[in-house]
Write a protein that holds these residues in place. Structure first.
Motif, PDB file in Angstrom:
ATOM      1  N   ALA A 175      12.424  -5.127  -1.990  1.00 45.01           N
ATOM      2  CA  ALA A 175      11.412  -4.071  -2.015  1.00 45.01           C
ATOM      3  C   ALA A 175      11.574  -3.179  -3.238  1.00 45.01           C
ATOM      4  CB  ALA A 175      11.534  -3.214  -0.754  1.00 45.01           C
ATOM      5  N   HIS A 176      10.450  -2.655  -3.686  1.00 44.95           N
ATOM      6  CA  HIS A 176      10.419  -1.621  -4.703  1.00 44.95           C
ATOM      7  C   HIS A 176       9.851  -0.375  -4.034  1.00 44.95           C
ATOM      8  CE1 HIS A 176      10.900  -5.000  -7.434  1.00 44.95           C
ATOM      9  NE2 HIS A 176      11.235  -4.119  -8.362  1.00 44.95           N
ATOM     10  N   TYR A 177      10.123   0.754  -4.625  1.00 50.21           N
ATOM     11  CA  TYR A 177       9.698   2.026  -4.046  1.00 50.21           C
ATOM     12  C   TYR A 177       8.980   2.849  -5.104  1.00 50.21           C
ATOM     13  CZ  TYR A 177      12.971   0.677  -0.433  1.00 50.21           C
ATOM     14  OH  TYR A 177      13.619  -0.016   0.557  1.00 50.21           O
ATOM     15  N   GLU A 178       8.048   3.675  -4.635  1.00 48.29           N
ATOM     16  CA  GLU A 178       7.383   4.629  -5.509  1.00 48.29           C
ATOM     17  C   GLU A 178       7.072   5.882  -4.708  1.00 48.29           C
ATOM     18  OE1 GLU A 178       3.661   3.158  -7.042  1.00 48.29           O
ATOM     19  OE2 GLU A 178       2.935   2.625  -5.072  1.00 48.29           O
ATOM     20  N   LYS A 179       6.940   6.987  -5.414  1.00 48.94           N
ATOM     21  CA  LYS A 179       6.628   8.248  -4.737  1.00 48.94           C
ATOM     22  C   LYS A 179       5.269   8.133  -4.060  1.00 48.94           C
ATOM     23  CE  LYS A 179       5.355   9.758  -9.298  1.00 48.94           C
ATOM     24  NZ  LYS A 179       6.135  10.095 -10.443  1.00 48.94           N
ATOM     25  N   SER A 180       5.134   8.767  -2.912  1.00 48.39           N
ATOM     26  CA  SER A 180       3.847   8.720  -2.225  1.00 48.39           C
ATOM     27  C   SER A 180       3.296  10.112  -1.953  1.00 48.39           C
ATOM     28  CB  SER A 180       3.940   7.920  -0.930  1.00 48.39           C
ATOM     29  OG  SER A 180       4.884   8.481  -0.058  1.00 48.39           O
ATOM     30  N   TYR A 181       4.158  11.117  -1.854  1.00 49.95           N
ATOM     31  CA  TYR A 181       3.655  12.466  -1.603  1.00 49.95           C
ATOM     32  C   TYR A 181       2.879  12.946  -2.822  1.00 49.95           C
ATOM     33  CZ  TYR A 181       3.354  17.432  -0.778  1.00 49.95           C
ATOM     34  OH  TYR A 181       2.878  18.709  -0.614  1.00 49.95           O
ATOM     35  N   GLY A 182       1.632  13.319  -2.605  1.00 51.31           N
ATOM     36  CA  GLY A 182       0.798  13.805  -3.695  1.00 51.31           C
ATOM     37  C   GLY A 182       0.221  12.714  -4.578  1.00 51.31           C
ATOM     38  N   ALA A 183       0.520  11.451  -4.262  1.00 46.91           N
ATOM     39  CA  ALA A 183      -0.007  10.333  -5.057  1.00 46.91           C
ATOM     40  C   ALA A 183      -1.329   9.866  -4.458  1.00 46.91           C
ATOM     41  CB  ALA A 183       0.992   9.184  -5.075  1.00 46.91           C
ATOM     42  N   THR A 184      -2.215   9.418  -5.318  1.00 47.53           N
ATOM     43  CA  THR A 184      -3.490   8.904  -4.829  1.00 47.53           C
ATOM     44  C   THR A 184      -3.309   7.469  -4.345  1.00 47.53           C
ATOM     45  OG1 THR A 184      -4.082   8.131  -7.048  1.00 47.53           O
ATOM     46  CG2 THR A 184      -4.854  10.321  -6.424  1.00 47.53           C
ATOM     47  N   ASN A 185      -4.142   7.088  -3.375  1.00 45.45           N
ATOM     48  CA  ASN A 185      -4.140   5.700  -2.915  1.00 45.45           C
ATOM     49  C   ASN A 185      -4.485   4.804  -4.100  1.00 45.45           C
ATOM     50  OD1 ASN A 185      -3.523   6.097  -0.187  1.00 45.45           O
ATOM     51  ND2 ASN A 185      -5.650   6.567   0.303  1.00 45.45           N
ATOM     52  N   HIS A 186      -3.802   3.695  -4.200  1.00 43.62           N
ATOM     53  CA  HIS A 186      -4.061   2.784  -5.307  1.00 43.62           C
ATOM     54  C   HIS A 186      -3.609   1.376  -4.953  1.00 43.62           C
ATOM     55  CE1 HIS A 186       0.087   4.177  -5.874  1.00 43.62           C
ATOM     56  NE2 HIS A 186       0.305   3.015  -6.474  1.00 43.62           N
ATOM     57  N   LEU A 187      -4.010   0.449  -5.788  1.00 36.98           N
ATOM     58  CA  LEU A 187      -3.553  -0.912  -5.594  1.00 36.98           C
ATOM     59  C   LEU A 187      -2.799  -1.380  -6.826  1.00 36.98           C
ATOM     60  CD1 LEU A 187      -5.541  -3.296  -7.097  1.00 36.98           C
ATOM     61  CD2 LEU A 187      -7.140  -2.254  -5.532  1.00 36.98           C
ATOM     62  N   HIS A 188      -1.994  -2.391  -6.625  1.00 35.82           N
ATOM     63  CA  HIS A 188      -1.206  -2.997  -7.704  1.00 35.82           C
ATOM     64  C   HIS A 188      -1.738  -4.399  -7.935  1.00 35.82           C
ATOM     65  CE1 HIS A 188       1.508  -0.108  -5.706  1.00 35.82           C
ATOM     66  NE2 HIS A 188       1.863   0.179  -6.945  1.00 35.82           N
ATOM     67  N   ILE A 189      -2.037  -4.723  -9.190  1.00 34.16           N
ATOM     68  CA  ILE A 189      -2.394  -6.085  -9.553  1.00 34.16           C
ATOM     69  C   ILE A 189      -1.191  -6.639 -10.309  1.00 34.16           C
ATOM     70  CG2 ILE A 189      -4.007  -7.600 -10.746  1.00 34.16           C
ATOM     71  CD1 ILE A 189      -6.083  -5.317 -10.553  1.00 34.16           C
ATOM     72  N   ILE A 190      -0.630  -7.727  -9.793  1.00 31.44           N
ATOM     73  CA  ILE A 190       0.620  -8.266 -10.323  1.00 31.44           C
ATOM     74  C   ILE A 190       0.393  -9.691 -10.813  1.00 31.44           C
ATOM     75  CG2 ILE A 190       3.033  -8.816  -9.763  1.00 31.44           C
ATOM     76  CD1 ILE A 190       1.990  -6.732  -7.231  1.00 31.44           C
ATOM     77  N   CYS A 191       0.792  -9.947 -12.064  1.00 29.07           N
ATOM     78  CA  CYS A 191       0.686 -11.300 -12.606  1.00 29.07           C
ATOM     79  C   CYS A 191       1.823 -12.142 -12.036  1.00 29.07           C
ATOM     80  CB  CYS A 191       0.744 -11.293 -14.140  1.00 29.07           C
ATOM     81  SG  CYS A 191       0.664 -12.963 -14.838  1.00 29.07           S
ATOM     82  N   GLU A 192       1.460 -13.269 -11.433  1.00 29.54           N
ATOM     83  CA  GLU A 192       2.459 -14.168 -10.849  1.00 29.54           C
ATOM     84  C   GLU A 192       3.273 -14.889 -11.906  1.00 29.54           C
ATOM     85  OE1 GLU A 192      -0.579 -16.314  -8.684  1.00 29.54           O
ATOM     86  OE2 GLU A 192       0.267 -15.596  -6.789  1.00 29.54           O
ATOM     87  N   LYS A 193       2.766 -14.930 -13.126  1.00 31.35           N
ATOM     88  CA  LYS A 193       3.445 -15.655 -14.190  1.00 31.35           C
ATOM     89  C   LYS A 193       4.432 -14.768 -14.946  1.00 31.35           C
ATOM     90  CE  LYS A 193       2.476 -18.608 -18.167  1.00 31.35           C
ATOM     91  NZ  LYS A 193       1.422 -19.129 -19.040  1.00 31.35           N
ATOM     92  N   CYS A 194       3.998 -13.590 -15.374  1.00 31.44           N
ATOM     93  CA  CYS A 194       4.859 -12.754 -16.222  1.00 31.44           C
ATOM     94  C   CYS A 194       5.372 -11.500 -15.529  1.00 31.44           C
ATOM     95  CB  CYS A 194       4.132 -12.369 -17.508  1.00 31.44           C
ATOM     96  SG  CYS A 194       2.779 -11.182 -17.263  1.00 31.44           S
ATOM     97  N   GLY A 195       4.803 -11.143 -14.365  1.00 26.62           N
ATOM     98  CA  GLY A 195       5.268  -9.964 -13.644  1.00 26.62           C
ATOM     99  C   GLY A 195       4.619  -8.665 -14.078  1.00 26.62           C
TER     100      GLY A 195
END
Length: 164
Positions: free
Chosen positions: A96-116
């Motif tokens: 797992a990776h973690y990121e701050k969530s308090y005060g953060a806007t909802n968002h999505l992550h687009i991740i390249c399966e080849k290069c990361g």
């Protein structure tokens, strides 16, 4: 390298202080000790502009001469997640990776399966769609994180930039 504006630094500092205050309150309510090591984990995440895993946090804090164990990092991350102060995200790695969530806007992550390569997208209509889906099923949308896996169009970023 991009310079961070004084306004952004102040906003980050304010969010960090607010998250710290909430964390201390939650810990007190649960009858748990809020140690300097636990606060250091929270600060490391809130002062970062990237997604961190537990080992990255541990190594960074050790380099800063914080006397902390891996177990304390993992336990603190679980507490921060429980109190909705961090999000736990899957970036396609085996941890797992973690990121701050308090005060953060909802968002999505687009991740390249080849290069990361990871791109964060905040406003793409997904919130409205999820609000509709929640409403239709008797829910009210709270927060969300969403990971979308694909491949870069054209040339991928160099393999050396690939995250763990």
């Amino acid at each position: 390298m991009t310079d961070i504006s004084p306004q952004t630094k102040k906003e980050t500092s304010d969010k960090t202080k607010q998250a710290e205050s909430l964390f201390k309150s939650f810990m007190k309510e649960q009858g748990l000790r809020c140690t300097t090591e636990r606060i250091a984990v929270l600060r490391e995440l809130y002062q970062s502009n990237t997604h961190l895993d537990a080992d990255e946090i541990f190594i960074s804090l050790k380099k800063k001469q914080v006397g902390i164990s891996r177990a304390t990092v993992y336990h603190t991350l679980n507490l921060l997640f429980k109190f909705n102060l961090v999000s736990k995200i899957d970036l396609g790695h085996k941890h797992a990776h973690y990121e701050k969530s308090y005060g953060a806007t909802n968002h999505l992550h687009i991740i390249c399966e080849k290069c990361g390569n990871i791109v964060e997208v905040s406003d793409c209509g997904v919130s409205e769609l999820l609000e509709k889906v929640c409403r239709e099923n008797g829910f009210e949308l709270g927060s969300f994180t969403l990971q979308v896996f694909g491949k870069c169009v054209g040339d991928c970023v160099e393999e050396s930039l690939k995250q763990k």
